[in-house]
Design an enzyme around this catalytic site. Structure first.
Site, mmCIF file in Angstrom:
data_model
loop_
_atom_site.group_PDB
_atom_site.id
_atom_site.type_symbol
_atom_site.label_atom_id
_atom_site.label_comp_id
_atom_site.label_asym_id
_atom_site.label_seq_id
_atom_site.Cartn_x
_atom_site.Cartn_y
_atom_site.Cartn_z
ATOM 1 N N GLN A 118 23.093 -22.613 54.436
ATOM 2 C CA GLN A 118 23.624 -23.950 54.219
ATOM 3 C C GLN A 118 24.903 -23.918 53.379
ATOM 4 O O GLN A 118 25.159 -22.959 52.651
ATOM 5 C CB GLN A 118 22.576 -24.825 53.525
ATOM 6 C CG GLN A 118 22.056 -24.242 52.229
ATOM 7 C CD GLN A 118 20.793 -24.902 51.736
ATOM 8 O OE1 GLN A 118 19.917 -24.243 51.176
ATOM 9 N NE2 GLN A 118 20.662 -26.196 51.895
ATOM 10 N N GLU A 202 20.809 -34.396 49.658
ATOM 11 C CA GLU A 202 19.646 -33.862 48.952
ATOM 12 C C GLU A 202 19.667 -34.191 47.468
ATOM 13 O O GLU A 202 20.726 -34.228 46.834
ATOM 14 C CB GLU A 202 19.595 -32.336 49.110
ATOM 15 C CG GLU A 202 18.378 -31.699 48.436
ATOM 16 C CD GLU A 202 18.311 -30.195 48.609
ATOM 17 O OE1 GLU A 202 17.239 -29.625 48.337
ATOM 18 O OE2 GLU A 202 19.315 -29.590 49.018
#
Length: 267
Positions: A118, A202
């Protein structure tokens, strides 16, 4: 030891550029990043809200993720990309002090939680000052900051991850507003499943717990797509995830043929 010392010096220089207005907060942030304390985690399922919400029947709930995830068989996804505008983070209503969140694209972390490739950007507010960190990560290792890649609110960022194998790949960020590009190449990492492609905002982990979530407004990933061995797919039909903490839904996410939108709906 020499490498570690040089790495810390690079992190100091990068953080100093991002937040020059408060030496004390800067030093605290440098210490956290140098210690490898920042970490994105696999999706953590939550039990769902205590009161009904408009898209509850269409979304899953997570304590740390919000966005869209494509799920397929092992070995499916090879690359994921999306472009977003960096928001100006704010403290939530009634909140004060350090608050943060992160926008990123990645491979795995939903149905496969053993490894995640990521890359993205953190946006942090603390005492009225905002700062931004561009980073890359191959979970379960912690995130590392890119250097020489300043980010500001309003910048247009394209984030791309590419798995060249199950244990190697690249993480790339392009800042269209400054014309700068950075990339990191991984090798010999824990094995991906390549089952998931995601576009996520997130509430990441730091110091053993989730950080206080910032009010990030709305983050929209445009040009969102994922590459497979048979071609390119879009987020249309992806699993939608909303963030829920302590019985309260904090986001509203949606996906279309080429975009994923995450809106902060908390206090």
């Amino acid at each position: 030891m020499i490498f570690a010392a040089l790495a810390c010096q690079v992190l100091v220089a990068t953080a100093a550029f991002a937040l020059p207005s408060s030496r004390e907060r800067l030093a605290q942030r440098i210490a956290r990043r140098a210690a490898g304390a920042h970490q994105s985690l696999p999706k953590q399922l939550s039990s769902g809200p205590t009161t009904a919400v408009s898209n509850a029947t269409e979304a899953e709930f997570s304590s740390n993720w919000s966005g869209a995830v494509l799920v397929s068989g092992s070995g499916t996804y090879r690359t994921v990309t999306g472009t977003f505008t960096v928001p100006t983070p704010r403290e939530p209503s009634g909140g004060s002090g350090f608050h943060s969140s992160s926008a990123w694209v990645g491979i795995d972390g939903d149905t496969c939680g053993t490894a995640i490739l990521q890359t993205g950007v953190d946006f942090t507010v603390s005492g009225g000052s905002v700062s931004f960190d561009a980073w890359f990560e191959w979970f379960p290792a912690a995130a590392f900051d890119f250097t020489g890649f300043p980010v500001s609110a309003g910048d247009s960022i394209t984030a791309t991850v590419t798995a060249t194998s199950r244990t190697g790949g690249t993480a790339t960020l392009i800042n269209h507003s400054t014309g700068r590009q950075v990339s990191h190449t991984f090798s010999g990492q824990p094995s991906l499943c390549q089952e998931n492609a995601e576009w996520i905002v997130e509430d990441f982990e730091e110091g053993g717990g989730l950080v206080p979530l910032s009010n990030f407004g709305t983050v929209t990933f445009t040009g969102a797509s994922a590459g497979t061995s048979s071609g390119t797919v879009t987020p249309a039909g992806a699993t939608i995830i909303n963030m829920e903490q302590n019985g309260r839904v904090l986001t509203s996410a949606s996906a279309s043929d080429s975009s994923v939108t995450v809106e902060y709906t908390g206090p």
